[in-house]
Motif scaffolding. Sequence first.
Motif, mmCIF file in Angstrom:
data_model
loop_
_atom_site.group_PDB
_atom_site.id
_atom_site.type_symbol
_atom_site.label_atom_id
_atom_site.label_comp_id
_atom_site.label_asym_id
_atom_site.label_seq_id
_atom_site.Cartn_x
_atom_site.Cartn_y
_atom_site.Cartn_z
ATOM 1 N N GLN A 1 29.331 -57.443 -37.151
ATOM 2 C CA GLN A 1 28.165 -58.309 -37.044
ATOM 3 C C GLN A 1 27.781 -58.476 -35.569
ATOM 4 N N PRO A 2 26.475 -58.612 -35.271
ATOM 5 C CA PRO A 2 26.054 -58.799 -33.879
ATOM 6 C C PRO A 2 26.750 -59.976 -33.187
ATOM 7 N N GLY A 3 26.985 -61.055 -33.909
ATOM 8 C CA GLY A 3 27.676 -62.208 -33.315
ATOM 9 C C GLY A 3 29.087 -61.869 -32.866
ATOM 10 N N ALA A 4 29.782 -61.063 -33.650
ATOM 11 C CA ALA A 4 31.136 -60.645 -33.277
ATOM 12 C C ALA A 4 31.087 -59.743 -32.051
ATOM 13 N N LEU A 5 30.072 -58.904 -31.970
ATOM 14 C CA LEU A 5 29.922 -58.037 -30.803
ATOM 15 C C LEU A 5 29.661 -58.871 -29.551
ATOM 16 N N CYS A 6 28.832 -59.896 -29.685
ATOM 17 C CA CYS A 6 28.557 -60.788 -28.548
ATOM 18 C C CYS A 6 29.834 -61.475 -28.082
ATOM 19 N N ALA A 7 30.631 -61.912 -29.016
ATOM 20 C CA ALA A 7 31.875 -62.605 -28.681
ATOM 21 C C ALA A 7 32.874 -61.679 -28.004
ATOM 22 N N GLY A 8 32.730 -60.376 -28.219
ATOM 23 C CA GLY A 8 33.660 -59.421 -27.633
ATOM 24 C C GLY A 8 33.268 -58.925 -26.253
ATOM 25 N N ALA A 9 32.142 -59.373 -25.731
ATOM 26 C CA ALA A 9 31.697 -58.947 -24.405
ATOM 27 C C ALA A 9 32.174 -59.937 -23.356
ATOM 28 N N CYS A 10 32.264 -59.481 -22.131
ATOM 29 C CA CYS A 10 32.648 -60.386 -21.040
ATOM 30 C C CYS A 10 31.547 -61.399 -20.761
ATOM 31 N N VAL A 11 30.320 -60.892 -20.554
ATOM 32 C CA VAL A 11 29.181 -61.768 -20.255
ATOM 33 C C VAL A 11 27.929 -61.204 -20.921
#
Length: 150
Positions: free
Chosen positions: A45-55
Amino acid sequence: MNRLPYATVARCVSSLSRTGLYQGVDLRVLEAFDLDALAHFSGMQPGALCAGACVASQSSPALALTSANLRWCPACMAEGLHAALFQFSPITRCPTHNAPLIQACPHCGKTIPYRLDPAAVATPLACPTCMSPLVADLTILAHAHHIVGP
């Protein structure tokens, strides 16, 4: 996302010209990527991808807390895993394995830029300077995605 092929991830870069991609994309920053395309190819999910980024963006103050060079846990890397958490400079050990994070190639001692660039195609999971592998068994990535038969 760690197990997606370079070409697939490169197709998900939306905000850069071909010249920008050739120079490399800072993997710490999410804004260069098309989240919908990454979600499609990764099955996340896009939200999970966002959570996995540094910034989220280059203007984030938290970017100053991260390393522009790859930092990794050898036990995690052996499974084909790298966590964005490892890029934060205050983190010096893997929270799962309690192993010190490696910050340079064990063979040549050179740091490895944490960037997505064409050199990654020629040397996936290897030092771009000396070509030494960072993972003893590259087939672990295929096994993890059931690409290789039983």
